[in-house]
Design a protein around this motif. Structure first.
Motif, mmCIF file in Angstrom:
data_model
loop_
_atom_site.group_PDB
_atom_site.id
_atom_site.type_symbol
_atom_site.label_atom_id
_atom_site.label_comp_id
_atom_site.label_asym_id
_atom_site.label_seq_id
_atom_site.Cartn_x
_atom_site.Cartn_y
_atom_site.Cartn_z
ATOM 1 N N GLY A 120 0.826 -1.216 0.000
ATOM 2 C CA GLY A 120 0.000 0.000 0.000
ATOM 3 C C GLY A 120 0.851 1.252 0.000
ATOM 4 O O GLY A 120 2.074 1.206 0.028
ATOM 5 N N THR A 121 0.191 2.375 0.002
ATOM 6 C CA THR A 121 0.878 3.666 -0.050
ATOM 7 C C THR A 121 1.355 4.128 1.323
ATOM 8 O O THR A 121 2.169 5.026 1.413
ATOM 9 C CB THR A 121 -0.061 4.746 -0.623
ATOM 10 N N GLU A 122 0.860 3.516 2.389
ATOM 11 C CA GLU A 122 1.202 3.945 3.735
ATOM 12 C C GLU A 122 2.602 3.495 4.124
ATOM 13 O O GLU A 122 3.141 2.539 3.591
ATOM 14 C CB GLU A 122 0.230 3.355 4.780
ATOM 15 N N LEU A 123 3.143 4.168 5.119
ATOM 16 C CA LEU A 123 4.380 3.717 5.743
ATOM 17 C C LEU A 123 4.066 2.448 6.525
ATOM 18 O O LEU A 123 2.901 2.160 6.807
ATOM 19 C CB LEU A 123 4.908 4.796 6.684
ATOM 20 N N PRO A 124 5.092 1.672 6.913
ATOM 21 C CA PRO A 124 4.799 0.490 7.739
ATOM 22 C C PRO A 124 3.988 0.871 8.973
ATOM 23 O O PRO A 124 4.173 1.934 9.549
ATOM 24 C CB PRO A 124 6.195 -0.007 8.129
ATOM 25 N N ARG A 125 3.060 -0.001 9.365
ATOM 26 C CA ARG A 125 2.170 0.249 10.501
ATOM 27 C C ARG A 125 2.681 -0.477 11.736
ATOM 28 O O ARG A 125 3.192 -1.587 11.642
ATOM 29 C CB ARG A 125 0.772 -0.267 10.168
ATOM 30 N N TYR A 126 2.509 0.138 12.881
ATOM 31 C CA TYR A 126 2.941 -0.441 14.146
ATOM 32 C C TYR A 126 1.737 -0.868 14.967
ATOM 33 O O TYR A 126 0.730 -0.171 15.014
ATOM 34 C CB TYR A 126 3.724 0.596 14.965
ATOM 35 N N PHE A 127 1.869 -2.026 15.637
ATOM 36 C CA PHE A 127 0.883 -2.491 16.600
ATOM 37 C C PHE A 127 1.551 -2.558 17.939
ATOM 38 O O PHE A 127 2.731 -2.855 18.038
ATOM 39 C CB PHE A 127 0.401 -3.902 16.272
ATOM 40 N N VAL A 128 0.789 -2.328 18.981
ATOM 41 C CA VAL A 128 1.341 -2.372 20.325
ATOM 42 C C VAL A 128 0.514 -3.327 21.171
ATOM 43 O O VAL A 128 -0.717 -3.294 21.155
ATOM 44 C CB VAL A 128 1.348 -0.969 20.966
ATOM 45 N N LEU A 129 1.218 -4.199 21.898
ATOM 46 C CA LEU A 129 0.605 -5.095 22.872
ATOM 47 C C LEU A 129 1.067 -4.654 24.253
ATOM 48 O O LEU A 129 2.261 -4.494 24.484
ATOM 49 C CB LEU A 129 1.038 -6.545 22.638
ATOM 50 N N LEU A 130 0.120 -4.447 25.152
ATOM 51 C CA LEU A 130 0.433 -4.018 26.508
ATOM 52 C C LEU A 130 -0.048 -5.063 27.495
ATOM 53 O O LEU A 130 -0.920 -5.865 27.189
ATOM 54 C CB LEU A 130 -0.282 -2.694 26.816
ATOM 55 N N GLY A 131 0.493 -5.020 28.692
ATOM 56 C CA GLY A 131 0.010 -5.905 29.742
ATOM 57 C C GLY A 131 0.879 -5.842 30.968
ATOM 58 O O GLY A 131 1.907 -5.170 31.006
ATOM 59 N N ARG A 132 0.422 -6.556 31.996
ATOM 60 C CA ARG A 132 1.153 -6.674 33.236
ATOM 61 C C ARG A 132 1.427 -8.138 33.492
ATOM 62 O O ARG A 132 0.522 -8.965 33.443
ATOM 63 C CB ARG A 132 0.350 -6.069 34.392
ATOM 64 N N PHE A 133 2.648 -8.429 33.795
ATOM 65 C CA PHE A 133 3.096 -9.787 34.009
ATOM 66 C C PHE A 133 2.826 -10.173 35.458
ATOM 67 O O PHE A 133 3.157 -9.443 36.386
ATOM 68 C CB PHE A 133 4.603 -9.839 33.715
ATOM 69 N N CYS A 134 2.218 -11.299 35.673
ATOM 70 C CA CYS A 134 1.945 -11.817 37.020
ATOM 71 C C CYS A 134 2.798 -13.065 37.198
ATOM 72 O O CYS A 134 2.540 -14.102 36.582
ATOM 73 C CB CYS A 134 0.464 -12.127 37.158
ATOM 74 N N GLN A 135 3.845 -12.942 38.008
ATOM 75 C CA GLN A 135 4.790 -14.042 38.177
ATOM 76 C C GLN A 135 4.145 -15.221 38.877
ATOM 77 O O GLN A 135 3.325 -15.060 39.788
ATOM 78 C CB GLN A 135 5.992 -13.551 38.978
ATOM 79 N N ARG A 136 4.518 -16.430 38.456
ATOM 80 C CA ARG A 136 3.953 -17.621 39.088
ATOM 81 C C ARG A 136 4.472 -17.730 40.520
ATOM 82 O O ARG A 136 5.573 -17.262 40.824
ATOM 83 C CB ARG A 136 4.295 -18.862 38.283
ATOM 84 N N LYS A 137 3.652 -18.336 41.349
ATOM 85 C CA LYS A 137 4.033 -18.496 42.756
ATOM 86 C C LYS A 137 5.081 -19.591 42.886
ATOM 87 O O LYS A 137 4.957 -20.647 42.283
ATOM 88 C CB LYS A 137 2.813 -18.813 43.589
ATOM 89 N N LYS A 138 6.099 -19.287 43.654
ATOM 90 C CA LYS A 138 7.169 -20.265 43.878
ATOM 91 C C LYS A 138 6.719 -21.240 44.962
ATOM 92 O O LYS A 138 6.110 -20.833 45.942
ATOM 93 C CB LYS A 138 8.441 -19.538 44.306
ATOM 94 N N PRO A 139 7.031 -22.538 44.802
ATOM 95 C CA PRO A 139 6.607 -23.541 45.794
ATOM 96 C C PRO A 139 7.358 -23.400 47.103
ATOM 97 O O PRO A 139 8.334 -22.841 47.282
ATOM 98 C CB PRO A 139 6.945 -24.866 45.126
#
Length: 131
Positions: free
Chosen positions: A112-131
């Motif tokens: 297409g005529t557009e410049l490359p498009r950017y997508f963004v994924l956001l989130g918060r990481f929840c660490q697994r509980k250590k035994p």
């Protein structure tokens, strides 16, 4: 007289150039940012699909989708998308060993005529509980 003829010819060529520019494919996404919210490390990978429409007048080809890092892997519509039809870019994020907030991106290149498009994924990481 010759000046008017050349000017008319130049305007005619310019009109064809503008028409050819408008006839190109044009990608239009429904969204460009997605927030996963809280992502659990032991919950496995998470995926989001960005959908788009070819708003141009020629078939749209997605040449490449490049992720910002190895923890993010893309997939996309490989065949040409006809005018008015829809395609997708699916992005999968692997949260293992990635503590804290995350902000990942993917770059989409098309014919297409557009410049490359950017997508963004956001989130918060929840660490697994250590035994």
């Amino acid at each position: 007289m010759m000046h008017k003829l050349l000017l008319s010819f130049a305007i005619l060529l310019l009109g064809f150039g503008v028409q050819a520019q408008q006839a190109k494919p044009a990608i239009s996404f429904e969204e460009e940012i997605f927030d996963f919210g809280e992502v659990k490390e032991d919950g496995g990978t998470v995926t989001h699909t960005f959908t788009f429409t070819n708003k141009g007048e020629q078939p749209l080809i997605v040449h490449n989708v490049r992720a910002s890092c190895g923890c993010t892997s893309p997939d996309w519509t490989r065949q040409p998308i006809q005018p008015g039809k829809r395609g997708f870019v699916k992005v999968t994020f692997d949260p293992r060993n990635r503590p804290g907030n995350f902000n990942k991106s993917a770059i989409v290149s098309t014919n297409g005529t557009e410049l490359p498009r950017y997508f963004v994924l956001l989130g918060r990481f929840c660490q697994r509980k250590k035994p």
